[in-house]
Design an enzyme around this catalytic site. Structure first.
Site, PDB file in Angstrom:
ATOM      1  N   ASN A  11       0.862  -1.181   0.000  1.00  0.00           N
ATOM      2  CA  ASN A  11       0.000   0.000   0.000  1.00  0.00           C
ATOM      3  C   ASN A  11       0.897   1.229   0.000  1.00  0.00           C
ATOM      4  O   ASN A  11       1.479   1.575   1.018  1.00  0.00           O
ATOM      5  CB  ASN A  11      -0.895  -0.040   1.254  1.00  0.00           C
ATOM      6  CG  ASN A  11      -1.745   1.209   1.401  1.00  0.00           C
ATOM      7  OD1 ASN A  11      -1.796   2.046   0.500  1.00  0.00           O
ATOM      8  ND2 ASN A  11      -2.415   1.335   2.536  1.00  0.00           N
ATOM      9  N   TRP A  12       0.988   1.845  -1.142  1.00  0.00           N
ATOM     10  CA  TRP A  12       1.887   3.009  -1.284  1.00  0.00           C
ATOM     11  C   TRP A  12       1.329   4.259  -0.619  1.00  0.00           C
ATOM     12  O   TRP A  12       2.029   5.264  -0.523  1.00  0.00           O
ATOM     13  CB  TRP A  12       2.163   3.305  -2.766  1.00  0.00           C
ATOM     14  CG  TRP A  12       2.936   2.271  -3.493  1.00  0.00           C
ATOM     15  CD1 TRP A  12       3.287   1.016  -3.050  1.00  0.00           C
ATOM     16  CD2 TRP A  12       3.488   2.382  -4.807  1.00  0.00           C
ATOM     17  NE1 TRP A  12       4.009   0.357  -4.004  1.00  0.00           N
ATOM     18  CE2 TRP A  12       4.150   1.185  -5.095  1.00  0.00           C
ATOM     19  CE3 TRP A  12       3.473   3.400  -5.773  1.00  0.00           C
ATOM     20  CZ2 TRP A  12       4.800   0.952  -6.306  1.00  0.00           C
ATOM     21  CZ3 TRP A  12       4.114   3.175  -6.984  1.00  0.00           C
ATOM     22  CH2 TRP A  12       4.776   1.964  -7.252  1.00  0.00           C
ATOM     23  N   LYS A  13       0.053   4.217  -0.257  1.00  0.00           N
ATOM     24  CA  LYS A  13      -0.612   5.384   0.335  1.00  0.00           C
ATOM     25  C   LYS A  13      -0.424   6.607  -0.586  1.00  0.00           C
ATOM     26  O   LYS A  13      -0.357   6.440  -1.806  1.00  0.00           O
ATOM     27  CB  LYS A  13      -0.124   5.619   1.762  1.00  0.00           C
ATOM     28  CG  LYS A  13      -0.259   4.336   2.620  1.00  0.00           C
ATOM     29  CD  LYS A  13      -0.088   4.530   4.098  1.00  0.00           C
ATOM     30  CE  LYS A  13      -0.272   3.199   4.803  1.00  0.00           C
ATOM     31  NZ  LYS A  13      -0.187   3.310   6.252  1.00  0.00           N
ATOM     32  N   HIS A  96      -9.552   1.014   4.833  1.00  0.00           N
ATOM     33  CA  HIS A  96      -8.292   1.231   5.557  1.00  0.00           C
ATOM     34  C   HIS A  96      -8.550   2.164   6.748  1.00  0.00           C
ATOM     35  O   HIS A  96      -9.368   3.074   6.648  1.00  0.00           O
ATOM     36  CB  HIS A  96      -7.242   1.826   4.611  1.00  0.00           C
ATOM     37  CG  HIS A  96      -5.879   1.803   5.208  1.00  0.00           C
ATOM     38  ND1 HIS A  96      -5.471   2.722   6.136  1.00  0.00           N
ATOM     39  CD2 HIS A  96      -4.836   0.946   5.050  1.00  0.00           C
ATOM     40  CE1 HIS A  96      -4.228   2.439   6.515  1.00  0.00           C
ATOM     41  NE2 HIS A  96      -3.822   1.362   5.868  1.00  0.00           N
ATOM     42  N   GLU A  98      -6.987   4.592   7.845  1.00  0.00           N
ATOM     43  CA  GLU A  98      -6.789   6.021   7.541  1.00  0.00           C
ATOM     44  C   GLU A  98      -8.030   6.593   6.871  1.00  0.00           C
ATOM     45  O   GLU A  98      -8.391   7.750   7.086  1.00  0.00           O
ATOM     46  CB  GLU A  98      -5.520   6.198   6.678  1.00  0.00           C
ATOM     47  CG  GLU A  98      -4.269   5.930   7.520  1.00  0.00           C
ATOM     48  CD  GLU A  98      -3.072   5.414   6.735  1.00  0.00           C
ATOM     49  OE1 GLU A  98      -3.075   5.479   5.504  1.00  0.00           O
ATOM     50  OE2 GLU A  98      -2.133   4.929   7.399  1.00  0.00           O
ATOM     51  N   GLU A 168      -5.139  -5.003  10.622  1.00  0.00           N
ATOM     52  CA  GLU A 168      -4.163  -3.939  10.826  1.00  0.00           C
ATOM     53  C   GLU A 168      -4.504  -3.191  12.115  1.00  0.00           C
ATOM     54  O   GLU A 168      -5.320  -2.246  12.081  1.00  0.00           O
ATOM     55  CB  GLU A 168      -4.195  -2.947   9.653  1.00  0.00           C
ATOM     56  CG  GLU A 168      -3.867  -3.562   8.319  1.00  0.00           C
ATOM     57  CD  GLU A 168      -3.306  -2.529   7.345  1.00  0.00           C
ATOM     58  OE1 GLU A 168      -2.241  -2.808   6.788  1.00  0.00           O
ATOM     59  OE2 GLU A 168      -3.905  -1.453   7.173  1.00  0.00           O
ATOM     60  N   GLY A 174       2.521   2.405  10.834  1.00  0.00           N
ATOM     61  CA  GLY A 174       3.432   3.540  10.681  1.00  0.00           C
ATOM     62  C   GLY A 174       4.178   3.908  11.954  1.00  0.00           C
ATOM     63  O   GLY A 174       4.797   4.966  12.022  1.00  0.00           O
ATOM     64  N   SER A 215       3.586  -2.039  10.382  1.00  0.00           N
ATOM     65  CA  SER A 215       5.034  -2.065  10.613  1.00  0.00           C
ATOM     66  C   SER A 215       5.683  -3.401  10.232  1.00  0.00           C
ATOM     67  O   SER A 215       6.615  -3.857  10.900  1.00  0.00           O
ATOM     68  CB  SER A 215       5.353  -1.694  12.063  1.00  0.00           C
ATOM     69  OG  SER A 215       4.925  -0.365  12.336  1.00  0.00           O
ATOM     70  N   GLY A 236       2.932  -1.118   4.341  1.00  0.00           N
ATOM     71  CA  GLY A 236       2.904   0.310   4.029  1.00  0.00           C
ATOM     72  C   GLY A 236       4.302   0.806   3.702  1.00  0.00           C
ATOM     73  O   GLY A 236       4.823   0.622   2.593  1.00  0.00           O
ATOM     74  N   GLY A 237       4.943   1.411   4.680  1.00  0.00           N
ATOM     75  CA  GLY A 237       6.243   2.061   4.485  1.00  0.00           C
ATOM     76  C   GLY A 237       7.271   1.207   3.748  1.00  0.00           C
ATOM     77  O   GLY A 237       7.941   1.686   2.824  1.00  0.00           O
TER      78      GLY A 237
HETATM   79  P1  13P Z   1       3.099   0.474   7.714  1.00  0.00           P
HETATM   80  O1  13P Z   1       3.632  -0.820   7.120  1.00  0.00           O
HETATM   81  O2  13P Z   1       3.787   1.676   7.224  1.00  0.00           O
HETATM   82  O3  13P Z   1       2.979   0.378   9.200  1.00  0.00           O
HETATM   83  O4  13P Z   1       1.589   0.635   7.164  1.00  0.00           O
HETATM   84  C1  13P Z   1       0.703  -0.438   7.247  1.00  0.00           C
HETATM   85  C2  13P Z   1      -0.507  -0.126   6.477  1.00  0.00           C
HETATM   86  O5  13P Z   1      -1.278   0.740   6.818  1.00  0.00           O
HETATM   87  C3  13P Z   1      -0.747  -0.872   5.239  1.00  0.00           C
HETATM   88  O6  13P Z   1      -2.020  -0.661   4.742  1.00  0.00           O
END
Ligand code: 13P
Length: 256
Positions: A11-13, A96, A98, A168, A174, A215, A236-237
């Site tokens: 997930n590149w956000k 998600h 967010e 999640e 994050g 994470s 994510g990251g």
């Molecule tokens: P991180 O891997 O950056 O914690 O993000 C997880 C995430 O929200 C994937 O959708």
């Protein structure tokens, strides 16, 4: 041989212009192509879907969107419809945390999106997870169970089996503070899968792929994938890192 094909989605956000997206895909492509036993999904922002789709032509690497509206089309300024997503993508991340926290997405909206995705032959990756406050109040099980049941409400067992769920925990996203693999296994194996079994039957529950997210990095991924109910990761990251993301995919290959 595990009955469920492992899946790792990035997930590149809200990261990467088209040019940056191209560079990132070039840097990861060989590493990702080398692991066909894992289903690999890139989820760039909408603006990069077309260029990334073009780069993935002729590979078995899949593409996902990060959100979509549930209506086919209409006067919804700024929204993207399931038909538009399905032109490029095979997957779509829905609900998600967010989106729930910053854009007012409710369980009912997530449910509509799940139905819309399935009717457009998109595989929804439905995100569920408790906040730190809910975890401290001992509400993890109730929150996660409620989100799963709400998102999948009204589906036939055959449809439910096609959904991917990503557990999640919000406090792990994050933050660099992942859940322990044992905690993630407990929620996935003792809450999410039994909830699915009760609602849709054991056969459907056995088929649903359930990912862990929060994470996940190259150094901790393998410990999640040895857990019996964790079928992959939503990253994510680390999905923006051309070394780490393929390394996480390789760690998932041990499950295949
Ligand atoms: P991180 O891997 O950056 O914690 O993000 C997880 C995430 O929200 C994937 O959708």
């Amino acid at each position: 041989m595990n009955a469920r094909t492992p899946l790792v989605a990035g997930n590149w956000k809200m990261h990467k212009t088209v040019e940056e997206a191209r560079q990132l895909v070039w840097a990861m492509l060989d590493g990702l192509r080398a692991v066909p036993e894992v289903e690999r999904v890139l989820c760039p922002p909408f603006t990069a879907l077309l260029p990334v789709a073009q780069m993935l032509l002729g590979t078995d690497i899949r593409l996902g969107a990060q959100n979509m509206h549930w209506e086919e089309e209409g006067a919804y300024t700024g929204e993207i419809s399931p038909r538009m997503v399905a032109e490029f993508a095979q997957f779509v991340i829905l609900g998600h945390s967010e989106r729930r926290a910053y854009f007012g997405e409710t369980d009912d909206m997530v449910r509509r999106k799940v139905h819309a995705a399935l009717s457009h032959k998109l595989t929804p990756i439905v995100c569920v997870g408790e906040t730190l406050e809910q975890r401290r109040a001992g509400q993890t099980e109730a929150v996660v169970r409620g989100q799963v049941l709400a998102a999948l409400d009204g589906l036939q067992p055959e449809q439910a089996a096609r959904v991917v769920i990503a557990y999640e925990p919000v406090w792990a996203i994050g933050t660099g503070e992942a859940a322990t693999p044992e905690e993630a296994q407990r929620v996935i194996g003792q809450v999410i899968r039994p909830t699915l079994a009760k609602a849709f039957g054991h056969e459907a529950a056995r088929r649903v792929r359930i990912l862990y997210g929060g994470s996940v990095k190259a150094h901790n991924a393998a410990a999640f994938f040895v857990q019996p109910d964790i079928d992959g990761a939503l990253v994510g990251g680390a999905s923006l890192d051309p070394e780490q993301f393929p390394a996480i995919v390789r760690a998932a290959a041990a499950r295949a």
